[in-house]
Design an enzyme around this catalytic site. Structure first.
Site, short mmCIF file in Angstrom:
data_model
loop_
_atom_site.label_atom_id
_atom_site.label_comp_id
_atom_site.label_asym_id
_atom_site.label_seq_id
_atom_site.Cartn_x
_atom_site.Cartn_y
_atom_site.Cartn_z
N SER A 165 -5.22 11.55 7.69
CA SER A 165 -6.15 11.25 6.62
C SER A 165 -7.13 12.35 6.58
O SER A 165 -7.27 13.11 7.58
CB SER A 165 -7.08 10.01 7.34
OG SER A 165 -8.21 9.73 6.59
N TYR A 222 -11.89 5.23 13.58
CA TYR A 222 -10.94 5.56 12.69
C TYR A 222 -10.74 6.99 12.37
O TYR A 222 -9.55 7.64 12.68
CB TYR A 222 -10.97 4.99 11.26
CG TYR A 222 -9.95 5.17 10.53
CD1 TYR A 222 -8.61 4.55 10.61
CD2 TYR A 222 -9.98 6.03 9.33
CE1 TYR A 222 -7.56 5.06 9.72
CE2 TYR A 222 -8.93 6.45 8.48
CZ TYR A 222 -7.66 6.09 8.89
OH TYR A 222 -6.73 6.04 8.17
N GLY A 245 0.68 -1.22 0.06
CA GLY A 245 0.02 -0.15 -0.07
C GLY A 245 0.68 1.17 -0.16
O GLY A 245 1.84 1.56 -0.51
N GLY A 256 2.51 2.62 2.31
CA GLY A 256 3.85 2.46 3.06
C GLY A 256 4.95 1.98 1.76
O GLY A 256 6.08 2.51 1.92
#
Length: 265
Positions: A142, A155, A18, A20
């Site tokens: 995010s 989240y 992903g 990272g």
């Protein structure tokens, strides 16, 4: 453009796939020595070997950062290989679910995985970074930290905490030569997202080609000015810039890479 990262060493947590992985690959391409981290040894090793096959410098470490013992293991292993100039805190998990389905235990686990894992690595790597007189600590946040949705409330709250701790840390690092910043992605096209949208496409009548599916899915769920999902390489580009000496004058900032999704100044 040479970002002047040759000779720097970077640990990217959660980089066996992903966002990272994309970050690790770009930092290595820019000359940094990167340590790939993940929980799965096979995937972590594969990414590191792939980077080395293309001429980059890479090694890998596995460990669970949701525990003090796991964080100790990772920190000791990476420091055994030399100094760490750049820490990219990227590891994290999420489970999309409605508000009342997210239990108190879900909230607790999410905060531990997505916030305290960052704190653990900062505590373990910052002391040696201070001895260098230069460093970069970059959190991956995010868009939901700023513009939360009804789904995955735990989240969203944990993402807001990441943004907040990054600014607080920047104040703590005054005069050290170390900066702390956040890169805040919008909706990203990773394998899990693509597979999910392909499964939903027929039911929602989004079309048959990927171009149609992506545009229609974005319009329904994450409308933004570019009318598409972000690519991992675009997050990696922002991280690489913040990691470079060209960003010496940036600290305590949130860099939004979200296609204009967040409707805010």
């Amino acid at each position: 453009m040479d970002l002047k990262l040759k000779g720097k060493r970077a640990l990217i947590t959660g980089s066996s796939a992903g966002l990272g992985e994309a970050i690790a690959r770009l930092l290595a391409a820019e000359g940094a020595q990167v340590t790939v981290h993940g929980r799965n040894e096979a995937r972590s090793k594969s990414v590191a070997e792939s980077i080395m096959e293309t001429g980059g410098l890479a090694d890998y470490i596995t460990g669970d950062l949701s525990t003090d013992e796991g964080a100790d293991k990772v920190a000791q292993a990476v420091l055994a290989g030399g100094q760490v100039d750049i820490l990219v805190n990227n590891v994290g998990t999420y489970q999309p679910q409605p508000w009342l389905n997210a239990t108190v235990q879900n909230w607790n686990d999410t905060y531990n995985n997505n916030v305290l894992s960052y704190v653990r690595m900062i505590h373990r790597l910052l002391p040696q970074m201070k001895t260098l007189g230069w460093g970069r600590i970059i959190q991956i946040g995010s868009s939901v930290a700023i513009q939360p949705m009804t789904m995955q409330p735990d989240y969203s709250a944990s993402a807001a905490a990441r943004h907040n701790l990054s600014v607080s840390l920047a104040r703590e690092l005054k005069g050290t030569g170390i900066t702390s910043n956040t890169v805040s992605p919008g909706a990203m096209l990773v394998d899990t997202t693509r597979n999910m949208l392909l499964q939903m496409a027929q039911h929602n009548q989004w079309g048959s080609s990927w171009a149609e599916i992506e545009k229609n899915a974005v319009a329904q769920f994450t409308p933004n000015d570019t009318e598409r999902l972000g690519r991992p390489e675009e997050i990696a580009g922002a991280v690489a810039y913040l990691a470079s000496p060209y960003a010496n004058y940036i600290s305590g900032a949130v860099i939004r890479v979200d296609g204009g999704l967040v409707l805010s100044l």
